[in-house]
Design a protein around this motif. Structure first.
Motif, PDB file in Angstrom:
ATOM      1  N   SER A  41       4.610   1.553  -7.767  1.00 54.82           N
ATOM      2  CA  SER A  41       5.486   0.836  -8.004  1.00 54.82           C
ATOM      3  C   SER A  41       6.056   0.932  -8.993  1.00 54.82           C
ATOM      4  O   SER A  41       6.454   1.454  -9.326  1.00 54.82           O
ATOM      5  N   ALA A  42       7.149  -0.419  -9.379  1.00 55.38           N
ATOM      6  CA  ALA A  42       8.109  -0.503 -10.537  1.00 55.38           C
ATOM      7  C   ALA A  42       7.128  -0.321 -11.633  1.00 55.38           C
ATOM      8  O   ALA A  42       5.847  -1.116 -11.501  1.00 55.38           O
ATOM      9  N   THR A  47       9.911  -5.604 -11.945  1.00 57.02           N
ATOM     10  CA  THR A  47      10.121  -6.568 -11.102  1.00 57.02           C
ATOM     11  C   THR A  47      10.639  -8.209 -10.903  1.00 57.02           C
ATOM     12  O   THR A  47      11.428  -8.765 -10.926  1.00 57.02           O
ATOM     13  N   GLU A  74      11.589   0.485  -8.289  1.00 59.37           N
ATOM     14  CA  GLU A  74      10.596   1.880  -7.737  1.00 59.37           C
ATOM     15  C   GLU A  74      11.654   2.789  -7.532  1.00 59.37           C
ATOM     16  O   GLU A  74      10.722   3.840  -7.824  1.00 59.37           O
ATOM     17  N   PHE A 136       6.735  -0.631  -1.739  1.00 59.26           N
ATOM     18  CA  PHE A 136       7.115  -2.382  -1.782  1.00 59.26           C
ATOM     19  C   PHE A 136       8.745  -1.988  -0.691  1.00 59.26           C
ATOM     20  O   PHE A 136       9.361  -2.935  -0.459  1.00 59.26           O
ATOM     21  N   ARG A 150       5.610  -9.585  -2.671  1.00 61.07           N
ATOM     22  CA  ARG A 150       5.059  -9.268  -3.850  1.00 61.07           C
ATOM     23  C   ARG A 150       3.714  -8.459  -3.606  1.00 61.07           C
ATOM     24  O   ARG A 150       2.656  -8.594  -2.997  1.00 61.07           O
ATOM     25  N   GLY A 151       3.638  -7.311  -4.944  1.00 61.59           N
ATOM     26  CA  GLY A 151       2.512  -6.078  -4.533  1.00 61.59           C
ATOM     27  C   GLY A 151       2.082  -5.660  -2.670  1.00 61.59           C
ATOM     28  O   GLY A 151       1.153  -4.606  -2.982  1.00 61.59           O
ATOM     29  N   GLY A 152       3.717  -5.549  -2.387  1.00 64.01           N
ATOM     30  CA  GLY A 152       3.585  -4.850  -0.949  1.00 64.01           C
ATOM     31  C   GLY A 152       3.516  -3.518  -1.527  1.00 64.01           C
ATOM     32  O   GLY A 152       3.378  -2.495   0.040  1.00 64.01           O
ATOM     33  N   SER A 153       3.409  -2.366  -2.913  1.00 67.93           N
ATOM     34  CA  SER A 153       3.291  -1.291  -2.578  1.00 67.93           C
ATOM     35  C   SER A 153       1.618  -0.347  -1.672  1.00 67.93           C
ATOM     36  O   SER A 153       2.192   0.942  -1.852  1.00 67.93           O
ATOM     37  N   ASP A 154       0.944  -1.349  -2.077  1.00 64.64           N
ATOM     38  CA  ASP A 154      -0.569  -1.312  -1.997  1.00 64.64           C
ATOM     39  C   ASP A 154      -0.136  -0.776  -0.007  1.00 64.64           C
ATOM     40  O   ASP A 154      -0.679  -0.147   0.608  1.00 64.64           O
TER      41      ASP A 154
END
Ligand code: ASP
Ligand code: MG
Length: 406
Positions: A41-42, A47, A74, A136, A150-154
């Protein structure tokens, strides 16, 4: 030799010292003989900072430019981690979404991954390199940069793990696993060793912040074992996996809450076909998602309709609903943004009766009024006054016996 995907969130890469700590975790997997792919993530807060800038630049920022901007955090962390790894003697290479080719649809701010081209990554892994990929973000068919919500790195991490057939996907965060409820408001909260995909999905959707719901959906679909672990300690961890018989023994596995709720009631609505559609279509056109909906039994051709939206959307939703209310001849619109949602979740509910009754009785014993109820096979949610959130969580945690095992 297997492939391990490791994802680190914003607090784990907040500064260079922390990035060095992340590098050590990646190196440890490498030394254990695995291929390693890291998704980042960043830096924490970055973000949000970029989003604030976008809104200073324009009241309604152009969506394409918005995604280009907010995906840049990121780029900073992945290149820093690759530098640190190289410096530590472990060859590494970073990639942005478009360089891998994480292909998404065109839905800016909430794009869905359609396909991942794994060639470049495989090539680098085969050379023994640690591959670091920006979470993300992706790219659409016309080469526009997109973001996954949001939280998209998961979700990036799980998608990469699925596409590359990884042996596991480790989600490193600032807590050491998934808890029966938020330990910040309930000291008796217990870390779960295992939880089923379905329970985790309900928990994520009803307020647990630990994983993005879409990542859990994807892990379930592609059968990716997910470990939630702490970046800062080697203890603990929770495995999110397929349901098994043991999991059904516990009636309730977790309790979540969401204070980001507001309730809108449209009073005295004519009870006829098309009314719900005329109320909810304009909301969905503005991308306002509606959570719970209740329509009262009608009396003399009129009914009341109550629903909940996220607090951040309530002002806009109210405006839209008031306009529609005039058109459909409703009497008035009532807004209450002083509410919260408390939910109990467990796959065991399917085979145990009386769970709902116990939930309602527990709250009524404390004088907590329930304003709305919604249920699914493995979840019951109640809307209550916001000031009772902590109390409700604590008494329910006790009532369902979730406290620390001695
Ligand atoms: N940096 C993005 C966000 O803050 C993605 C993520 O952290 O997963 O939402
Ligand atoms: Mg996160």
């Amino acid at each position: 030799m297997g492939l391990v995907v490791q994802k680190f969130g914003g607090t784990s890469v907040a500064d260079i010292a922390k990035i060095k700590n992340v590098a050590k975790k990646a190196i440890r997997e490498k030394q254990a003989g695995n291929e390693v792919l890291v998704v980042l993530s960043a830096m924490a807060g970055e973000t949000d900072r970029l989003i604030a800038l976008a809104h200073q630049a324009s009241e309604t920022p152009d969506e394409r430019e918005y995604d280009s901007l907010i995906s840049t955090g990121e780029q900073v962390t992945i290149s820093l981690l690759a530098m640190v790894l190289n410096e530590m003697g472990y060859p590494a290479r970073s990639f942005l979404g478009f360089q891998v080719k994480i292909l998404t649809d065109k839905a800016y701010k909430k794009a869905r991954i359609a396909m991942i081209d794994t060639d470049v990554i495989r090539k680098e892994l085969a050379k023994g390199k640690i591959v670091v990929v920006a979470g993300f973000q992706g790219v659409d068919e016309e080469n526009n940069i997109t973001t996954l919500g949001r939280g998209g790195s998961d979700t990036s991490a799980v998608a990469l793990a699925a596409a590359l057939n990884a042996q596991q996907c480790d989600i490193y965060t600032d807590v050491d696993g998934v808890y029966t409820t938020d330990p910040n408001i309930c000291a008796k909260a217990r870390r779960l060793d295992r939880i089923s995909y379905d329970e985790m999905l309900e928990m994520a959707m009803t307020g647990a912040k630990v994983l993005q719901p879409r990542s859990v959906e994807m892990a379930k679909k592609y059968d990716v074992p997910l470990y939630v672990k702490s970046t800062f300690s080697d203890k603990g961890g929770t495995l999110v996996t397929k349901e098994d018989k043991d999991m059904e023994k516990e009636v309730v596995s977790g309790i979540t809450y969401d204070r980001d709720q507001a309730k809108i009631t449209v009073i005295h609505v004519p009870d006829k076909p098309g009314i719900a559609a005329s109320l909810f279509t304009p909301l969905s056109e503005r991308n306002i998602s509606v959570d719970m909906i209740i329509q009262n039994a009608s009396a003399e051709g009129f009914t009341d309709l109550t629903f909940t939206v996220s607090k951040k959307d309530v002002k806009e939703a109210q405006k839209i609903v008031e306009a529609t209310a005039k058109v459909i001849n409703a009497k008035s619109v009532d807004v209450d943004d002083d509410v919260a949602k408390v939910s109990i979740i467990g796959v065991g509910m399917v085979s145990h009766s009386g769970v709902a009754a116990k939930m309602f009785k527990t709250m009524s014993d404390e004088g907590i009024n329930i304003m709305m109820i919604s249920t699914s096979e493995i979840k019951i949610s109640c809307i209550i006054k916001r000031k009772y959130t902590e109390l409700a969580v604590m008494v329910l945690h006790d009532a369902f016996g979730l406290e620390k095992k001695k």
